[in-house]
Design an enzyme around this catalytic site. Structure first.
Site, PDB file in Angstrom:
ATOM      1  N   GLU A   1       0.810  -1.216   0.000  1.00 57.93           N
ATOM      2  CA  GLU A   1       0.000   0.000   0.000  1.00 57.93           C
ATOM      3  C   GLU A   1       0.848   1.273   0.000  1.00 57.93           C
ATOM      4  OE1 GLU A   1      -3.315  -2.613   2.362  1.00 57.93           O
ATOM      5  OE2 GLU A   1      -1.976  -1.272   3.466  1.00 57.93           O
ATOM      6  N   PRO A   2       1.640   1.477  -1.055  1.00 54.30           N
ATOM      7  CA  PRO A   2       2.429   2.709  -1.133  1.00 54.30           C
ATOM      8  C   PRO A   2       1.547   3.914  -1.417  1.00 54.30           C
ATOM      9  CG  PRO A   2       2.605   1.496  -3.188  1.00 54.30           C
ATOM     10  CD  PRO A   2       1.814   0.622  -2.239  1.00 54.30           C
ATOM     11  N   GLY A   3       1.900   5.030  -0.846  1.00 53.44           N
ATOM     12  CA  GLY A   3       1.201   6.287  -1.129  1.00 53.44           C
ATOM     13  C   GLY A   3       2.187   7.340  -1.573  1.00 53.44           C
ATOM     14  N   ARG A   4       2.935   7.870  -0.602  1.00 53.73           N
ATOM     15  CA  ARG A   4       3.935   8.902  -0.874  1.00 53.73           C
ATOM     16  C   ARG A   4       4.904   8.472  -1.981  1.00 53.73           C
ATOM     17  NH1 ARG A   4       5.806  12.282   3.299  1.00 53.73           N
ATOM     18  NH2 ARG A   4       5.041  10.728   4.772  1.00 53.73           N
TER      19      ARG A   4
ATOM     20  N   CYS B   1      -2.393  34.437   9.465  1.00 55.45           N
ATOM     21  CA  CYS B   1      -2.080  35.095  10.732  1.00 55.45           C
ATOM     22  C   CYS B   1      -1.700  34.079  11.808  1.00 55.45           C
ATOM     23  CB  CYS B   1      -3.288  35.928  11.175  1.00 55.45           C
ATOM     24  SG  CYS B   1      -2.897  37.111  12.469  1.00 55.45           S
ATOM     25  N   GLU B   2      -0.620  33.367  11.574  1.00 52.97           N
ATOM     26  CA  GLU B   2      -0.065  32.389  12.507  1.00 52.97           C
ATOM     27  C   GLU B   2       1.448  32.393  12.343  1.00 52.97           C
ATOM     28  OE1 GLU B   2      -1.658  30.501  14.669  1.00 52.97           O
ATOM     29  OE2 GLU B   2      -3.755  30.593  13.981  1.00 52.97           O
TER      30      GLU B   2
END
Length: 419
Positions: free
Chosen positions: A273-276, A344-345
């Protein structure tokens, strides 16, 4: 394969100059390369050629329908963690018999839809979930094909916030309790235990944690067979890392060799189950410079992209290489500068004191390796619309998710009558 290269002094996605896309859709935007998706898929598929393996793309990495469809056309299944992701996979053309449903908190409604869809496998992560699934499936007159996800207590040696295989993590069932769980599963109505599942984390740069986890799972399969369970599948999850900066991820061939060495003798069908690893380096984020701000002690490059568009730096202190879309001239001097967004963070910071060549106001920059956990994690914080996603194929490009208007965002809300 690097699908994002300079041509004639301008950064291109395949054969498309990025300024052309910016003129068409505005900034910021995500851009994905079909060629890079294809290359990443074939790197995985070719490594496992001739093996009894199904590669199920982990949809959570990038759930855009066009991205899923691109991989589906090449033979990918899907690993999903919500009913929404399951519907996306089905809508993109992945057949139910190639879909695995993972996740620690599936609701009864999600379970029912997955069972009725006839998906390949449901990965159960706790006894309460197993019992709930039994009730749901039995009520539908079905037997759900189940893998118990075990927690092997293996340190993936990755970032603490993406580690999933230690005892202190919320994922899976302690592997030492697995025999009792399978005994209960076999006795429950509506449950057909068919597999053992494991996933120890994301962005792994070493093979040894994989080997340790896979060996523990293989031994469990042997024990379960001795107990009388007909286990013919192994779900070995994903987690293979990619290069963001100067990492040296293991090769697909080395990874495949470990899978074969550990699982081959068992005669199990293996699900990965690879994603990245499939989408991370197939996407970039393109942004415009709003201002160059001269501060006391340091300078700032203020972009129109923000933490709500790309969460990874603020969430994980993640590194993304940032490059000007206009190629710097030979010998261009670099100076350290903070690259920030307009939200605004204080955490709306992409890079601190990053050495960059001069980039003027109004020019474009690109964040590389942004195809995974970029757009899919975005929000409308500060009432900033979700940004467009664009898919490039050779000299063509298409908007595969448009930017909603602020009016559309407001229209989803209602003011009660008493106000």
């Amino acid at each position: 394969m690097n699908a994002f290269t300079y041509r004639g002094g301008v950064l291109h996605a395949e054969a498309v100059p990025l300024p052309r896309i910016a003129e068409s859709v505005g900034t910021p935007f995500y851009c994905y390369s079909t060629a890079a998706l294809d290359a990443a898929w074939h790197a995985f598929a070719d490594a496992f050629a001739g093996s009894d393996v199904t590669i199920c793309y982990a949809v959570k990495a990038n759930s855009n329908l066009a991205v899923i469809r691109t991989l589906a056309q090449r033979g990918a299944g899907a690993d999903v963690v919500s009913v929404g992701e399951m519907r996306r996979a089905l809508a993109a053309g992945i057949p139910p018999e190639r879909i695995v449903f993972s996740g620690v908190g599936k609701t009864a409604a999600e379970m029912a839809e997955a069972v009725e869809a006839g998906i390949y496998q449901i990965n159960v992560e706790s006894l309460p979930e197993l019992r709930a699934l039994s009730a749901v499936a039995a009520g539908l007159g079905r037997r759900a094909p189940v893998a118990v996800r075990v927690n092997p207590d293996v340190d993936a040696r990755t970032h603490a916030k993406i580690s999933t295989g230690r005892k202190e993590n919320k994922f899976g069932i302690d592997i030492d309790l697995a025999r009792a769980v399978y005994a209960e599963a076999a006795a429950l109505p509506g449950i057909r235990p068919v597999s053992v599942a494991v996933h120890i984390g994301s962005q792994l740069m070493e093979l040894e944690p994989f080997r340790m986890a896979f060996e523990r799972v293989a031994e469990l399969v042997r024990v379960l067979r001795e107990d009388g369970h007909d286990i013919r599948r192994m779900d070995l999850g994903g987690g293979l890392g990619i290069r963001y900066r100067d990492e040296a991820p293991p090769s697909h061939g080395e990874y495949a060799r470990i899978v074969r060495e550990v699982a081959g003798a068992l005669g199990c069908h293996v699900t990965l189950e690879p994603g990245r690893a499939l989408v991370g380096n197939a996407g970039i984020l393109v942004s415009s410079v709003i201002y160059r701000k001269e501060g006391v002690g340091r300078n700032f490059l203020i972009l129109d992209a923000a933490m709500n568009d790309l969460m990874r730096p603020s969430l994980y202190d993640a590194w993304h290489t940032i490059v000007p879309v206009k190629e710097p001239g030979p010998g261009s001097a670099v100076q350290p500068i903070d690259v920030v967004g307009p939200v605004c963070e204080s955490t709306d910071t992409f890079a601190v004191q990053r050495p960059l060549p001069p980039v003027a106001e109004g020019e474009l920059v690109a964040f590389l390796s942004a195809g995974a956990y970029g757009a899919v994690m975005a929000s409308t914080y500060n009432t900033r619309p979700l940004i467009p996603e664009v898919l490039v194929n050779g000299s063509d490009f298409a908007v595969v998710r448009r930017r909603p208007t602020i009016e559309e965002i407001l229209a989803a809300e209602a003011i009660p009558a008493w106000l």
